[in-house]
Design a protein around this motif. Structure first.
Motif, short mmCIF file in Angstrom:
data_model
loop_
_atom_site.label_atom_id
_atom_site.label_comp_id
_atom_site.label_asym_id
_atom_site.label_seq_id
_atom_site.Cartn_x
_atom_site.Cartn_y
_atom_site.Cartn_z
N VAL A 139 -3.07 40.66 2.46
CA VAL A 139 -4.29 39.87 2.50
C VAL A 139 -5.46 40.91 2.08
N ALA A 140 -6.79 40.25 2.03
CA ALA A 140 -7.57 41.30 1.78
C ALA A 140 -9.29 40.82 2.40
N THR A 141 -9.77 41.45 2.42
CA THR A 141 -11.29 40.91 2.79
C THR A 141 -11.71 39.99 2.25
N HIS A 142 -12.56 40.19 0.79
CA HIS A 142 -13.06 39.32 -0.50
C HIS A 142 -12.10 38.42 -1.25
N LEU A 143 -10.87 38.72 -0.65
CA LEU A 143 -10.13 36.95 -1.36
C LEU A 143 -10.05 35.69 -0.64
N PRO A 144 -9.59 34.60 -1.41
CA PRO A 144 -10.80 33.29 -0.50
C PRO A 144 -9.60 33.22 0.32
N SER A 168 7.54 43.43 11.39
CA SER A 168 7.68 42.71 12.16
C SER A 168 9.36 42.13 11.97
N GLY A 169 10.21 43.18 12.27
CA GLY A 169 11.30 42.74 12.06
C GLY A 169 11.87 42.93 10.31
N ASP A 170 11.84 41.71 9.21
CA ASP A 170 11.76 41.44 7.91
C ASP A 170 10.39 41.38 7.57
N ASP A 171 9.74 40.98 8.60
CA ASP A 171 8.50 40.21 7.54
C ASP A 171 7.21 41.49 7.29
N ALA A 172 6.21 41.72 6.44
CA ALA A 172 5.17 43.06 6.83
C ALA A 172 3.98 42.23 5.77
N LEU A 173 2.99 42.33 6.35
CA LEU A 173 1.60 42.45 5.58
C LEU A 173 1.09 43.24 5.63
N THR A 174 0.32 43.21 4.50
CA THR A 174 -1.14 44.48 4.00
C THR A 174 -1.98 44.32 4.12
N PHE A 175 -2.91 44.47 5.17
CA PHE A 175 -4.44 44.12 5.11
C PHE A 175 -5.19 45.11 4.72
N ALA A 176 -5.10 44.45 3.35
CA ALA A 176 -6.07 45.52 1.46
C ALA A 176 -7.18 46.10 1.96
N GLY A 177 -8.08 45.58 2.91
CA GLY A 177 -9.56 46.15 2.95
C GLY A 177 -10.42 45.55 1.14
#
Length: 274
Positions: free
Chosen positions: A246-251, A194-203
């Protein structure tokens, strides 16, 4: 929004079954973690993009036979966050392991979902679970059978909802799923921009030990060498871009950035800003 599905207790060997036991024990001690078993976080993500609400993964569910009362909390916590299941237009599943799809199999949940709900997974993932191969995994007794049975049931119940893709699919504006393989043949990650921001959900491409030891094999990986290659490539991408992970099994809440630290990586969690 990152939502916790709870925690899943598993043996520490699952974090690196190809590692020297003494090295694994040393890493656990350095992290102030118990030596035999500890609680894996279970995280999911909700994204609003225009008039679409996209859920990334669906949690473990509440199977009484599993005796895991601290997991399977996703549906309850979505309700607590005022997210009505009837408003979810799209669901992206990183893969079909039961801790990512079980929430859809809880009694009464299917009836709450929109009849036009779109469930996005790579075609390779659906194909794999028709005859899954566990010969290169390293799981506790009973897990392969439970994983296979859960995936089979999911595919039977939700086949008409599936929207299969090959390598990449834009699920909603700014929400793109990309098949990585490795953990499972059709495992995918989802990038949200979104705009200049990005996030990856890595499962399940990245686990907590994967920053210090990206070459350690997780017990749930169906192709460990490919999973390690995917993990290293993804961490390099994120360290170069500075984008969030962000990942599923990180705290929980599992939100931070990746830096290169010699021949390893370093996890830099986000600070709470309120």
């Amino acid at each position: 929004m990152i939502v916790s599905d709870g925690v899943l207790p598993l043996p520490t060997q699952m974090l690196g079954h190809n590692a020297d036991p003494a090295s694994r024990a040393s890493w656990m001690a350095d992290q102030f973690l118990p030596p035999e078993a500890f609680d894996w976080a279970l995280n999911a993500v909700v994204v609003r993009s225009g008039d679409q609400i996209v859920l990334l993964d669906a949690g473990l569910g509440l199977d009484p036979n599993l005796n895991l009362p601290r997991a399977g909390q996703l549906i309850k916590r979505l309700e607590a966050a005022d997210i009505d299941l009837t408003t979810v237009t799209d669901l992206v599943l990183t893969h079909l392991h039961m801790d990512h799809i079980g929430g859809l199999l809880v009694e009464g949940i299917k009836e709450k979902l929109r009849p036009d709900l779109r469930i996005h997974i790579p075609a390779a993932e659906a194909k794999f679970w028709e005859a899954p191969d566990f010969t290169r995994t390293n799981m506790p007794d009973g897990f392969p059978a439970a994983l296979a049975a859960t995936a089979k049931r999911f595919l039977a119940e939700y086949r008409s909802y599936l929207r299969l893709f090959d390598e990449k699919q834009e699920v909603a504006p700014g929400v793109v799923a990309r098949r990585t393989g490795g953990h499972t043949p059709g495992h995918c990650v989802i990038r949200i921009a979104s705009g200049d921001d990005a996030l990856t959900f890595a499962g399940d491409a990245v686990f907590a030990v994967g920053f210090d030891h990206p070459d350690w094999y997780n017990g749930f990986e169906h192709d460990p060498e490919e999973a390690a290659r995917v993990r290293i490539g993804l961490l390099r991408e994120l360290s170069a871009s500075g984008e969030l992970l962000v990942a599923t099994h990180l705290p929980f809440p599992s939100l931070g950035r990746v830096a290169v630290d010699g021949d390893k990586f370093r996890w830099a969690p986000m600070y709470w800003d309120y």
